[in-house]
Write a protein that holds these residues in place. Structure first.
Motif, mmCIF file in Angstrom:
data_model
loop_
_atom_site.group_PDB
_atom_site.id
_atom_site.type_symbol
_atom_site.label_atom_id
_atom_site.label_comp_id
_atom_site.label_asym_id
_atom_site.label_seq_id
_atom_site.Cartn_x
_atom_site.Cartn_y
_atom_site.Cartn_z
ATOM 1 N N ARG A 63 62.953 11.894 25.487
ATOM 2 C CA ARG A 63 63.149 12.638 24.246
ATOM 3 C C ARG A 63 64.117 11.870 23.362
ATOM 4 O O ARG A 63 65.185 11.452 23.834
ATOM 5 C CB ARG A 63 63.696 14.033 24.544
ATOM 6 C CG ARG A 63 64.002 14.843 23.282
ATOM 7 C CD ARG A 63 64.764 16.103 23.623
ATOM 8 N NE ARG A 63 65.230 16.782 22.425
ATOM 9 C CZ ARG A 63 66.236 17.656 22.401
ATOM 10 N NH1 ARG A 63 66.864 17.958 23.521
ATOM 11 N NH2 ARG A 63 66.594 18.225 21.274
ATOM 12 N N GLN A 64 63.755 11.677 22.111
ATOM 13 C CA GLN A 64 64.652 11.016 21.166
ATOM 14 C C GLN A 64 65.561 12.058 20.539
ATOM 15 O O GLN A 64 65.103 13.089 20.039
ATOM 16 C CB GLN A 64 63.862 10.275 20.088
ATOM 17 C CG GLN A 64 64.749 9.497 19.121
ATOM 18 C CD GLN A 64 63.959 8.580 18.210
ATOM 19 O OE1 GLN A 64 62.847 8.171 18.541
ATOM 20 N NE2 GLN A 64 64.525 8.245 17.052
ATOM 21 N N LEU A 65 66.883 11.778 20.558
ATOM 22 C CA LEU A 65 67.861 12.747 20.052
ATOM 23 C C LEU A 65 68.274 12.465 18.618
ATOM 24 O O LEU A 65 68.572 13.391 17.866
ATOM 25 C CB LEU A 65 69.109 12.735 20.937
ATOM 26 C CG LEU A 65 68.933 13.127 22.398
ATOM 27 C CD1 LEU A 65 70.275 13.067 23.124
ATOM 28 C CD2 LEU A 65 68.334 14.514 22.529
ATOM 29 N N HIS B 64 53.077 22.544 11.965
ATOM 30 C CA HIS B 64 52.482 22.409 13.288
ATOM 31 C C HIS B 64 52.895 21.124 14.009
ATOM 32 O O HIS B 64 52.505 20.907 15.153
ATOM 33 C CB HIS B 64 50.953 22.469 13.184
ATOM 34 C CG HIS B 64 50.432 23.843 12.872
ATOM 35 N ND1 HIS B 64 50.372 24.352 11.585
ATOM 36 C CD2 HIS B 64 49.970 24.834 13.694
ATOM 37 C CE1 HIS B 64 49.879 25.569 11.613
ATOM 38 N NE2 HIS B 64 49.619 25.899 12.882
ATOM 39 N N LYS B 65 53.644 20.287 13.343
ATOM 40 C CA LYS B 65 54.122 19.066 13.995
ATOM 41 C C LYS B 65 55.185 19.412 15.036
ATOM 42 O O LYS B 65 55.969 20.349 14.849
ATOM 43 C CB LYS B 65 54.748 18.126 12.958
ATOM 44 C CG LYS B 65 53.745 17.248 12.228
ATOM 45 C CD LYS B 65 54.499 16.275 11.318
ATOM 46 C CE LYS B 65 53.543 15.351 10.604
ATOM 47 N NZ LYS B 65 54.278 14.395 9.721
ATOM 48 N N PRO B 66 55.205 18.695 16.172
ATOM 49 C CA PRO B 66 56.299 18.913 17.115
ATOM 50 C C PRO B 66 57.635 18.541 16.453
ATOM 51 O O PRO B 66 57.686 17.683 15.562
ATOM 52 C CB PRO B 66 55.971 17.965 18.265
ATOM 53 C CG PRO B 66 55.065 16.933 17.685
ATOM 54 C CD PRO B 66 54.294 17.628 16.610
ATOM 55 N N ARG B 67 58.698 19.188 16.898
ATOM 56 C CA ARG B 67 60.004 18.973 16.270
ATOM 57 C C ARG B 67 60.498 17.554 16.541
ATOM 58 O O ARG B 67 60.496 17.095 17.676
ATOM 59 C CB ARG B 67 61.016 19.987 16.807
ATOM 60 C CG ARG B 67 62.348 19.931 16.081
ATOM 61 C CD ARG B 67 63.327 20.906 16.664
ATOM 62 N NE ARG B 67 64.619 20.797 15.998
ATOM 63 C CZ ARG B 67 65.720 21.410 16.421
ATOM 64 N NH1 ARG B 67 65.665 22.175 17.506
ATOM 65 N NH2 ARG B 67 66.853 21.272 15.771
ATOM 66 N N LEU C 128 73.035 18.858 16.779
ATOM 67 C CA LEU C 128 71.613 18.819 17.125
ATOM 68 C C LEU C 128 70.940 20.182 16.993
ATOM 69 O O LEU C 128 69.737 20.264 16.714
ATOM 70 C CB LEU C 128 71.444 18.290 18.548
ATOM 71 C CG LEU C 128 71.947 16.856 18.796
ATOM 72 C CD1 LEU C 128 71.774 16.480 20.260
ATOM 73 C CD2 LEU C 128 71.226 15.865 17.903
ATOM 74 N N GLU C 129 71.684 21.247 17.199
ATOM 75 C CA GLU C 129 71.084 22.568 17.104
ATOM 76 C C GLU C 129 70.857 22.969 15.656
ATOM 77 O O GLU C 129 69.807 23.505 15.298
ATOM 78 C CB GLU C 129 71.959 23.609 17.806
ATOM 79 C CG GLU C 129 71.940 23.490 19.335
ATOM 80 C CD GLU C 129 72.672 24.639 19.998
ATOM 81 O OE1 GLU C 129 73.538 25.255 19.333
ATOM 82 O OE2 GLU C 129 72.384 24.915 21.177
ATOM 83 N N ARG C 130 71.863 22.698 14.814
ATOM 84 C CA ARG C 130 71.751 23.072 13.400
ATOM 85 C C ARG C 130 71.095 21.978 12.559
ATOM 86 O O ARG C 130 70.879 22.165 11.365
ATOM 87 C CB ARG C 130 73.137 23.411 12.840
ATOM 88 C CG ARG C 130 73.749 24.676 13.434
ATOM 89 C CD ARG C 130 75.061 25.012 12.757
ATOM 90 N NE ARG C 130 76.092 23.983 13.014
ATOM 91 C CZ ARG C 130 77.284 23.989 12.440
ATOM 92 N NH1 ARG C 130 77.591 24.929 11.563
ATOM 93 N NH2 ARG C 130 78.166 23.044 12.730
ATOM 94 N N ASP C 131 70.830 20.843 13.197
ATOM 95 C CA ASP C 131 70.185 19.719 12.512
ATOM 96 C C ASP C 131 70.979 19.322 11.265
ATOM 97 O O ASP C 131 70.420 19.092 10.188
ATOM 98 C CB ASP C 131 68.749 20.078 12.123
ATOM 99 C CG ASP C 131 67.834 18.845 12.127
ATOM 100 O OD1 ASP C 131 68.281 17.810 12.658
ATOM 101 O OD2 ASP C 131 66.722 18.926 11.604
ATOM 102 N N SER C 132 72.291 19.249 11.434
ATOM 103 C CA SER C 132 73.161 18.918 10.304
ATOM 104 C C SER C 132 74.096 17.779 10.682
ATOM 105 O O SER C 132 74.379 17.545 11.864
ATOM 106 C CB SER C 132 73.974 20.138 9.871
ATOM 107 O OG SER C 132 74.811 20.564 10.940
ATOM 108 N N CYS C 133 74.564 17.062 9.655
ATOM 109 C CA CYS C 133 75.454 15.913 9.870
ATOM 110 C C CYS C 133 76.688 16.082 8.990
ATOM 111 O O CYS C 133 76.577 16.415 7.804
ATOM 112 C CB CYS C 133 74.716 14.626 9.527
ATOM 113 S SG CYS C 133 75.691 13.119 9.818
#
Length: 792
Positions: A165-167, A218-221, A294-299
Motif C-alpha cells: 500500500r502506498q501511503l 468509484h476509483k479506489p482511494r 493520513l486520515e484527514r488527507d491534509s498537510c
C-alpha cells in the motif's frame, strides 16, 4: 698559538657544526620508510559489528598487507580471527537494519532490495528483486507489516498476504500544471464564447464532467498528491499509530554558488573540474518540517514562530546593552526527528537555529504541529560538543527513558558534555553524570537500568568505558587497559568488543566480559615487523601555564641526550574538533613517527592541545570564537616559552609546523609573531576564512557580511607583510576541503610584497589528506630540510 688558545679555537669550530644527537635505538628511522603508512606500520582492525545473535564479531582487517582490507570474524568460543570467504561474504545479512520488538526478525536493505532475517535460525528471505531501490525498512507495531520507501514515498508491506500500500504521494512541480495546459486570458475568453454560442458543446461538457465525477467516486482511494515544487523531500517517517507522516522540505534558494576544483593530472589527459562546496555565507538553504495527516488527507507544517528565543538577536549583533534583545525577524531553523516513545504516544524533536546558537529539545503534538519546550541550550558562540553535534543535521544523543514520559539527552549546560534527563509532562530536569570531564556515545541498556558511555574522567587524554544507573550515582569503570578503549557491546550486552590503543601502540582488538573485573583477551596482532624493530617513545603528557592563566596539555618528545640550547619544533594538530595530547595511537601517526625521527636528530618536540581542542569542555572548545589565531596561537607562543624555560631550548632555534588548521596557525605564527619561530611549514593551510566552508566557519566566525572584522582578524592573508623567517608552504592541487586557491592567492600576495624567504611545494594528484607515499615522503623531507637549515 698557545695550547689554551688552540683548544678554544677547536671548541668554537666544534660548536659551529650542526649538532646531531641520536637516541639509543639501534634502528635508524628513515623518512622514506615511515611515510609509507600502514604498509610499514601494520593494518589495524576497524569497523566492528556483531552478528544479531551475539555469537560472532565481524571486523575489517588486513594482516597480509593486501591492496585493501578483508572481512574477518571471530567466534566467542574460539577467539581466533578467520577470513570470511567471498562467497560467504556475499550471503551475509546487512549489519544495519531494524529488529522487531520480539527480537526474532530483522528487516534490512541490501543492494537496493529488502530482506527478512529469522535471527534464531539464520534463514534469509528476499522480499524484493527490482530495479527501483527500496530503502529504510522498519517494522510496524504488529510486526506482521513493514514500512519502507520507494522513490521518495512511503509504502507498507503486509508480510502475511504480500499486499503493498502506498501511503504518500509526493510529487515535484506544482498542482495542476502537469494535468491541464495553462490557457492565456484571450484563449479562456474564446473557450467561454464557444460555450455561450453552441448548446451542443455546453451539453457535451456537462455530460463529460458528470462521467468524470462518477468515475472518480468509484476509483479506489489513493493518497493525495502533495506537490513540493523544486524543493526536495527527505526524513520521511510514519508515526507508530500509522496516522501521520512527518517529512522535511529543503529548498536551495537562487543565488547559491558552488566552487570548482580543477584536476590537472587525469587519465584522459584533459583538465577535469570537480564541483565542490560553497563558501561561507553562500549556503542559502531553508528547511521546513511537514506533517501529513493520513486520515484527514491534509498537510500542514511545524509551527516554529512561538519557539522561545527564535527572535533573539545574537550577542555579536546587539547594539544595545540589554542582555537579550529581539527583532521582528525570525531566525531560520531546522527541525530534526521526531523520536517516538516506545509506547508510541509521544514524540520529541530537536530544533536547531541555523546560526547554531540555539538548540531546543521539544515535545511535538503531531495533530496540530505545535511544539512545546523541554530544554533550551543557548550559546553566544555556538552549540557543540560530544553527543550534541554542530556541523551536521543530527539530533545528537537523545532517547526515551523506560517510563515513556522522560527523555535523556546530552548537554553542555555545566560546561562539559553530560547526560541529562527531563520529564516531558512536568518539565523537571536532573543530571545523571557530572564533573569536569566529558562523556561520549551514551546508550541506554536493553533492560533500561543503566547508561553505557565512554568518558575521559580519569584524564583528558585517556578514554574508558563506564556504566551508571539511570538514576545517577557513581559510574562503574568497565575497561582496564591504559590508553583509549572504544567499546562495541554485543546485542545481548554480555560481551564487549574493545578497540584499544596506547600512545606508541596501534589499535588492536580485544574481547571482554561486560563486568568491572574482566580480563580482556587480545584477538589481533597487527604490527608489521618493520614497525616493531624500533623502540618508539612514549611521549610525556606535560602541562604548562598559558599567558592568560589557563593550563595547557601537550605531548613532549625528547632526545635521549638533550643538548644545552638545543633546537625544538612545535607541531599544531588539525581542527574540526580534535585533540592530540592524549594516550592513544594518534590519527596523526605519521607525525608521531616523524617526531621520533626529529628527537633522534636532537630536536625537542611539543604537540599542544591548544584552545579549541576537544576533550576539555565548552569554554576550551569556544575559546577561538570570533578570533582564530588569538588564544590558540598564544598557546603555541607560550609553549615555545615553556620549552626555553624548562627544557633548555634555545629561543632562536624553534620551528613550527602543522596541516589544515595547523597550517593556518603556522601562517599566523610566521606572520604575526616574527622571531618567535625561525622556520615554519604550513601544510594544506586555510589562508582566508572567507573562502572556507559554511558549516565549520560560520559557527566560529559567523558570516563575512555580518562579522567582517572577525574574518579580518583571523585570516593570515591580511598579515603576510609580517613574514620575516623561513616559510615552507605545501598543498595538494585537488584539495576539495581547503582549496588550492587558498595558497595561490597567498603566493600572489607574498610575490607582490617582495618576500623572498619562502618556498612553495605543490602536489598535483593529492586531495586534503595525502594518499601517495611519494607525496608524503617529498613533503616531510622538505619539512626536515627546512628545520635543519634554519634551526641547526
Amino acid at each position: 698559538m698557545n695550547i689554551t688558545y688552540r683548544w678554544l679555537v677547536i671548541y668554537v669550530l666544534f660548536l659551529s657544526f650542526p649538532l646531531v644527537v641520536f637516541s639509543q635505538n639501534t634502528t635508524t628511522l628513515k623518512i622514506e620508510e615511515i611515510m609509507q603508512g600502514q604498509s610499514w606500520v601494520g593494518h589495524s582492525p576497524s569497523n566492528l559489528r556483531w552478528s544479531d545473535d551475539s555469537k560472532t564479531l565481524y571486523f575489517d582487517w588486513n594482516p597480509e598487507n593486501l591492496p585493501g582490507d578483508s572481512l574477518y570474524y571471530t567466534d566467542l568460543g574460539e577467539l581466533t580471527p578467520q577470513k570470511v570467504p567471498p562467497t560467504s561474504r556475499r550471503s551475509l545479512p546487512s549489519f544495519s537494519g531494524k529488529i522487531n520488538k520480539k527480537g526474532d526478525l530483522k528487516i534490512y536493505e541490501k543492494d537496493g532490495d529488502l530482506f527478512l532475517l529469522e535471527i534464531p535460525t539464520g534463514n534469509i528471505k528476499q522480499l524484493t528483486h527490482s530495479i527501483q531501490r527500496e530503502s529504510n525498512p522498519d517494522f510496524l507495531n504488529d510486526n506482521s507489516r513493514i514500512v519502507f520507501q520507494i522513490g521518495g514515498n512511503l509504502h507498507t508491506w503486509d508480510l502475511k498476504n504480500g499486499q503493498i500500500r502506498q501511503l504518500t504521494n509526493f510529487r515535484k512541480g506544482y498542482a495542476g500544471k502537469k494535468d491541464k495546459p495553462m490557457l492565456s486570458k484571450s484563449d479562456q475568453w474564446l473557450k467561454q464564447d464557444q460555450l455561450n454560442h453552441f448548446e451542443v458543446l455546453k451539453l457535451r461538457k456537462e455530460k463529460r464532467e458528470a462521467r468524470e465525477k462518477i468515475r472518480e467516486q468509484h476509483k479506489p482511494r489513493r493518497p493525495k498528491a502533495i506537490y513540493h515544487g523544486n524543493k526536495s523531500v527527505s526524513a520521511l517517517q510514519l508515526s507508530p499509530d500509522e496516522k501521520f507522516v512527518t517529512f522535511r522540505l529543503t529548498e536551495t534558494l537562487k543565488g547559491a554558488k558552488s566552487t570548482v576544483v580543477p584536476n590537472y593530472v587525469t587519465e584522459g589527459g584533459y583538465t577535469e573540474d570537480i564541483k565542490a562546496r560553497s563558501k561561507v555565507g553562500g549556503n542559502h538553504t531553508t528547511y521546513k518540517m511537514g506533517i501529513l495527516d493520513l486520515e484527514r488527507d491534509s498537510c500542514y507544517y511545524l509551527n516554529v514562530e512561538d519557539i522561545p528565543g527564535i527572535y533573539d538577536i545574537p550577542a555579536y549583533l546587539r547594539t544595545n546593552k540589554k542582555k537579550v534583545s529581539t527583532s521582528a525577524k525570525m531566525r531560520e531553523a531546522v527541525a530534526l526527528g521526531p523520536l517516538w516513545s516506545e509506547n508510541g504516544r509521544q514524540a520529541v524533536i530537536v530544533v536547531r537555529a541555523l546560526d547554531n546558537k540555539d538548540r531546543w529539545i521539544m515535545s511535538l503534538d503531531v495533530r496540530t504541529g505545535e511544539p512545546r519546550l523541554l530544554d533550551r541550550q543557548q550559546d553566544d558562540a555556538w552549540i557543540g560538543g560530544p553527543g550534541i553535534g554542530s556541523w551536521n543535521f543530527s539530533m545528537g544523543k537523545v532517547g526515551w527513558m523506560p517510563d515513556n514520559e522522560s527523555i535523556w539527552y546530552v548537554s553542555e549546560e555545566s560546561g562539559y558534555a553530560h547526560l541529562c534527563v527531563v520529564n516531558t509532562k512536568s518539565g523537571k530536569k536532573k543530571t545523571v553524570t557530572k564533573g569536569k570531564f566529558e562523556i561520549y556515545n551514551p546508550q541506554i541498556s536493553r533492560d533500561k537500568k543503566y547508561f553505557y558511555f565512554g568518558s575521559n574522567e580519569a584524564h583528558p587524554g585517556e578514554r574508558h568505558y563506564y556504566k551508571v544507573s539511570v538514576n545517577g550515582g557513581k559510574p562503574i569503570k568497565l575497561t582496564q587497559l591504559a590508553g583509549r578503549n572504544d567499546v562495541f557491546l554485543s546485542p545481548d550486552e554480555k560481551t564487549m568488543a574493545i578497540l584499544h590503543s596506547y600512545t606508541n601502540q596501534p589499535w588492536e582488538l580485544y574481547l571482554a566480559e561486560n563486568k568491572a573485573d574482566n580480563q580482556p583477551k587480545r584477538i589481533t596482532h597487527s604490527q608489521a615487523e618493520s614497525f616493531k624493530t624500533y623502540s618508539w617513545r612514549d611521549p610525556e603528557i606535560v602541562t604548562f601555564k598559558a599567558s592568560d592563566g589557563a593550563k595547557v596539555n601537550a605531548r613532549l618528545y625528547r632526545p635521549s641526550q638533550p643538548q644545552p640550547d638545543g633546537p625544538a619544533v612545535i607541531f599544531v594538530h588539525g581542527a574540526g574538533y580534535l585533540q592530540n595530547a592524549h594516550k592513544w595511537w594518534s590519527s596523526y601517526y605519521r607525525e608521531f613517527m616523524f617526531h621520533n625521527y626529529l628527537a633522534d636528530h636532537g630536536y625537542t618536540v611539543l604537540d599542544i592541545d591548544y584552545r579549541g581542542s576537544a576533550g576539555y569542555g565548552r569554554d576550551w572548545r569556544t575559546g577561538i570564537y570570533r578570533y582564530m589565531g588569538g588564544k590558540d596561537l598564544e598557546d603555541q607562543v607560550d609553549g615555545a616559552r615553556f620549552l626555553t624555560e624548562k627544557y633548555n631550548v634555545s629561543p632562536q632555534r624553534i620551528g613550527i609546523y602543522g596541516g589544515s588548521y595547523g597550517g593556518f596557525i603556522t601562517l599566523m605564527a610566521m606572520f604575526t609573531k616574527p622571531g618567535t619561530f625561525k622556520a615554519g611549514a604550513a601544510l594544506r593551510s586555510v589562508t582566508d576564512w572567507a573562502h572556507y566552508n559554511h558549516p565549520y566557519t560560520a559557527n566560529i566566525l559567523n558570516t563575512p557580511e555580518l562579522d567582517s572584522m572577525a574574518y579580518i582578524k583571523s585570516s593570515p592573508i591580511y598579515y603576510a607583510e609580517g613574514l620575516q623567517d623561513a616559510l615552507l608552504i605545501c598543498h595538494g592541487m585537488v584539495d576539495t576541503n581547503v582549496h588550492f586557491q587558498d595558497v595561490v592567492r597567498l603566493a600572489q600576495r607574498l610575490i607582490e610584497l617582495g618576500k623572498e624567504n619562502w618556498e612553495f611545494a605543490v602536489y598535483p594528484v593529492e586531495n586534503h589528506g595525502f594518499v601517495e607515499p611519494s607525496s608524503w615522503i617529498d613533503e616531510y623531507k622538505r619539512i626536515f630540510q627546512l628545520f635543519e637549515r634554519n634551526l641547526k
